[in-house]
Every structure is written in structure tokens, then in C-alpha cells.
Design an enzyme around this catalytic site. Sequence first.
Site, PDB file in Angstrom:
ATOM      1  N   LYS A 204       4.413  -9.039 -39.344  1.00  0.00           N
ATOM      2  CA  LYS A 204       3.539  -8.052 -38.821  1.00  0.00           C
ATOM      3  C   LYS A 204       4.325  -7.336 -37.700  1.00  0.00           C
ATOM      4  O   LYS A 204       4.361  -7.655 -36.542  1.00  0.00           O
ATOM      5  CB  LYS A 204       2.150  -8.634 -38.168  1.00  0.00           C
ATOM      6  CG  LYS A 204       1.103  -7.633 -38.056  1.00  0.00           C
ATOM      7  CD  LYS A 204       0.161  -8.138 -36.843  1.00  0.00           C
ATOM      8  CE  LYS A 204       0.613  -7.480 -35.439  1.00  0.00           C
ATOM      9  NZ  LYS A 204       0.859  -5.993 -35.532  1.00  0.00           N
ATOM     10  N   GLU A 285       8.108 -15.502 -26.664  1.00  0.00           N
ATOM     11  CA  GLU A 285       8.876 -14.951 -25.623  1.00  0.00           C
ATOM     12  C   GLU A 285       8.132 -13.599 -25.073  1.00  0.00           C
ATOM     13  O   GLU A 285       7.905 -12.598 -25.730  1.00  0.00           O
ATOM     14  CB  GLU A 285      10.235 -14.319 -26.423  1.00  0.00           C
ATOM     15  CG  GLU A 285      11.140 -15.607 -27.195  1.00  0.00           C
ATOM     16  CD  GLU A 285      11.375 -16.619 -26.122  1.00  0.00           C
ATOM     17  OE1 GLU A 285      12.299 -16.218 -25.349  1.00  0.00           O
ATOM     18  OE2 GLU A 285      11.077 -17.603 -26.154  1.00  0.00           O
ATOM     19  N   CYS A 319      12.236  -5.913 -21.485  1.00  0.00           N
ATOM     20  CA  CYS A 319      11.788  -7.264 -20.761  1.00  0.00           C
ATOM     21  C   CYS A 319      12.713  -7.680 -19.610  1.00  0.00           C
ATOM     22  O   CYS A 319      12.224  -8.122 -18.821  1.00  0.00           O
ATOM     23  CB  CYS A 319      11.643  -8.275 -21.790  1.00  0.00           C
ATOM     24  SG  CYS A 319      13.011  -8.661 -22.726  1.00  0.00           S
ATOM     25  N   GLU A 415       4.170  -7.013 -14.149  1.00  0.00           N
ATOM     26  CA  GLU A 415       5.234  -6.063 -15.103  1.00  0.00           C
ATOM     27  C   GLU A 415       4.521  -4.727 -15.486  1.00  0.00           C
ATOM     28  O   GLU A 415       3.366  -4.491 -16.004  1.00  0.00           O
ATOM     29  CB  GLU A 415       5.365  -7.042 -16.511  1.00  0.00           C
ATOM     30  CG  GLU A 415       6.264  -6.231 -17.334  1.00  0.00           C
ATOM     31  CD  GLU A 415       6.396  -7.128 -18.733  1.00  0.00           C
ATOM     32  OE1 GLU A 415       5.611  -7.360 -19.242  1.00  0.00           O
ATOM     33  OE2 GLU A 415       7.569  -7.162 -18.970  1.00  0.00           O
TER      34      GLU A 415
END
Length: 514
Positions: A204, A285, A319, A415
Site C-alpha cells: 500500500k 521505523e 527522518c 518532530e
Amino acid sequence: MIPYKHDPWTNFSVEENRRAYEAALKKVEAELGGDFDLIVDGKRIKTDDKITSYNPSNKEQVIGTVSKAKREHAEEAMQAAWTAFEEWRKWSPKARAEILFRASAIVKRRRHEFSALMTLEAGKSWVEADGDTSEAIDFMEFYGRQMIQLAQGKPCNSSEFQHNEYNYQPVGVGFAVPPWNFPFAIMCGITVSALVTGNAVLLKPSSNTPIIAAKFVEVLEEAGLPKGVLNFIPGSGSEIGDYIVDHPKLSFVSFTGSREVGCRIYERAAKVQEGQQWLKRVVAEMGGKDTIIVDRDADLELAAQSIVKSAFGYSGQKCSACSRAIVHQDVYEQVLERTIELTKELPVGNPTDVHTFVGPVIDAGQFRSISEYIEIGKQEGSLRLGGEADDSTGYFIQPTIIADLDPNSRIMQEEIFGPVLGFSKAKDFEELLEIANNTDYALTGAIISNNREHLERARRDFQVGNLYLNRGCTGSIVGEQPFGGFKMSGTDAKAGGPDYLRNFLHAKTVSEAF
Ligand code: NAP
């Protein structure tokens, strides 16, 4: 077999390479607007409901559309994957690896076309897009070779009358869920690692970048992947994501994305459903709040250069991006001033221009969220550069630097995933390290220092999955810097590392008495 060697990046100072990329951009632009189907058991399925992918630099421009899977398609894909798995698991690891090598060769021949598509679909500069394609190639080459090695199993002791073997077998059917920010590399890496280990996969893609994924699935088909082994089912997280994660026949999830979604998947996958015969494995992750610390005894030019590149490459949407600079008080002003100076020089604009360093952010949601953080930053610290945002044509946010922040402020803890960099001061090395470790995350980090003892302390005590000494904190290379973090950055699966494929394999011991 040719030994693994990192795929070299394109040198765009060479005229011929620049022309080739421009030609690829033209080709891809001429082909925009394609409609891509779901692929389940090798069959193309069109649905009325579509996901439309837009260019973040030019929000009216449609990159393409993909059919949107519903639960019934997810169910069909799950059944097809199990049927295909029964044959695929018997393929020799070498034969499976050959499909990856062929796919890699196809991508190498068309590399600029894939990169140019990312420039348009994900807003990546030429260099960032080229690096993304390179990493995808590296994943195929590296995991293919690794699987061939793992096929031999690992040695274990045997005795005269009992011979023992230790080897690896595929796990079953996995769900690959990539993010949009490495729309080729991560999507490819999490898919091919699960495939080459002999599993069947439901992929997906991110709803922001489904077209590059659709193109890659075509490459795998061309490379000879049998039908049903990879099922392509774009769709919404809440509609089909939860359904597949909860499915009693799912064996594992390989996810890369936000902490919020990663934790949701981790929790849901842990619940054993009626009829479920195993525990699901989860590779998750997740996000980061990555820090560069600058010691008193450091090369200050190197520090500023490293901070700028790591903070604003791909508009801070990595990231691994440096979103926090923690600087020793004695050199704080110098490093801050130089960082501001260098950041002012960064060309901001449409990444179709070869000179652009900072392109757009990915979509309206991120544009809003980052703009809100900038307002918070103005309250929490002192806005020293940037802060302007303009979404009239695309989602552009100027590289922004907020200084004099409390290390526990929101800007220094959450973040943001955009071109926003926070600065805090520390009184000594102890405090530099303490602040570096004061978030929930532990993904990447860097220390700039000429003090050998401090470098050694950082090796031991700087809590991150990927630590860099005297360089920036982005830009890991497959096979060289295996990548992944711990704490709330995830399961530390270490993509591109020696243990990664083990996530998708059962180890089996066979012992025969004579
Ligand atoms: P995201 O919003 O978590 O989305 C990631 C993927 O999860 C997308 O494909 C998304 O689909 C899907 N998803 C959403 N809800 C789901 C559900 N309930 N079940 C199953 N799948 C679901 O993350 P993102 O915005 O794409 O990516 C940015 C994040 O990724 C940042 O936090 C960044 O730090 C992290 N990241 C981490 C690493 C690493 O290696 N640690 C690498 C790259 C990025 P839709 O697009 O359809 O919503």
C-alpha cells in the site's frame, strides 16, 4: 556475481548529465496524468474511487491517479498472496535474487526518468531525487546478494551420530507500508526485502506518492515476478490499513512512517485475532528529532556546513534531518551566525531547476502544520531567519531558524518534518549530551568536536541508532551505514544492514540422528 558496490550518484556539473535529466523531466511531464490500476493476483482492477497525486510545487498539476482499494480488494489480495506464496517460497533464493538484479538493471537504464518523476511528484531536487533512485538500486543489489548468502544458513555444531543444520525460511504474507519522503528507495526497500526472502506482499503506497510506486511495480513485473507474489493496493490507512493489519492471516508488517501510525500498527498487530495461528511480526521505523551537537573545541565552519545541509536538504523532510543544533555557549553565537549566513545562500524554489536546494513541502496538511510550528517557535524562541510561507502555487516555506530555545520547548521536542531548525545553548559537554538525549526519539545524531575524549563519550552515550562524528546526520548509504533508530524512532530494523532480512525469515533447526 559482481560484488556489491554503492550505486554512484550522478554528477550534475557534467553538461551531458544535466541534459539527460532535463530530457527526462520533459518526458515525464509529457506523460503526466496516467491512471493506474490495482494489481491483485496479476489482474488489473479499476475502481471508481481514485487517489489523485499532485505536484507539491504546482498544486494544480496532476501527476496521475490510481484506483483506490476497498476492503474486498484487500481480502482478495490476501487470498491471492497466500496462493502465490505456496509456489514462491519454493523458488531458490538465487532465482528470487535474479529478479531483483534484473529490476535493478531496468531502473539503472531509466534512472533519470524515475528521479524526474520524484522531482515532480515529491518535490525533490535533482540531487535528492537522484540519491533516492540510487538507494532503491542499492537495496535491490544488496538484499539480493544477502539472500544468496543467507541461503547457506549458518553453521552449527554436529556430532558423529547427529548432524544439525540451521537455516532460514520465509514467514508468509507481509504488508508493506512506506512513507512519501523516500517514495522510491523506502518503498522499494521494504517491498523487495520481503519478496527476496520468499514472502508474498501486499503493498500500500503512500497516498502522496502512489505513481512512482505504480511504476516500480511494473518494473518488477517486467523483471519476471510471478503473479500474486506482489499485490498493489493503494488505499486509505483507515479503510484498508487497519483491515490488513488486523487480518488473522497476515504474517508481518513492514512499516516506515510516523510515530502515530507506527504505534497504532504495533498495538493492533499485537492483538491475536480469532483463527490466528501465529504472532505477527512488526518492523516499525518511525520519526526522529535529530540533533547535531557542537563542542567548544570544534571546527566551527564544518559545524555550520553540516547543520545547514542536514537541516534543509529536501526541506527538512527526512527522518534523519537535523532539526536541533545544540551548541556550547562559548561558540554558540559564532555557529548560529554562520549557519544563518549559509542558509541565506540556499536557493529556494521549484526543484525542476537544477540549482534549487530547498523545494516545497509535500502537501497542504504539512504546510499548515509547519506554519503552526513556526508561530509556536516565535513564542518559544527568537526567529532569526525565514518564517515566511507561501502556498499560492505550491507549498513553499522559507528555511527557518529559531534560536535561544529552551531544550524542553515544543520546537526542540516534537518532530516538525519541515525546514525549521532550532538552536539551544549548553554550558558544557555534559549538558550537550544530556540535551541531545532528552527527546523520546533516538534516530540519528551528530557530534562536531576535536576532543577525542568527547567523541568517545558520544560513541557510548549519545543515544541514537545512527551516530555521525564530524559530519552531518543525514545521508546513510546501504551496506555502509545500516539505518534505523530506537526509543520512539522504532524497532531499529537497520535497513541496508547485515541483519535486516532476518526480520522476514524464520530460523529453522533440523537435526538428523544417524
Ligand atoms: P505516515 O503518515 O505515518 O504514513 C506512512 C504510511 O502509513 C503511508 O503509506 C500511510 O498511508 C500509511 N498509513 C496511515 N494510516 C495507516 C493505518 N491505519 N494502517 C496502515 N497504514 C497506514 O508517515 P508519512 O507522513 O508518510 O512519513 C513521514 C514520517 O515517516 C515521519 O515521521 C518520518 O520521520 C518517518 N520516516 C521514518 C524513517 C525511518 O527510517 N525511521 C524513514 C522515513 C520516514 P496514507 O498515505 O494513505 O495515509
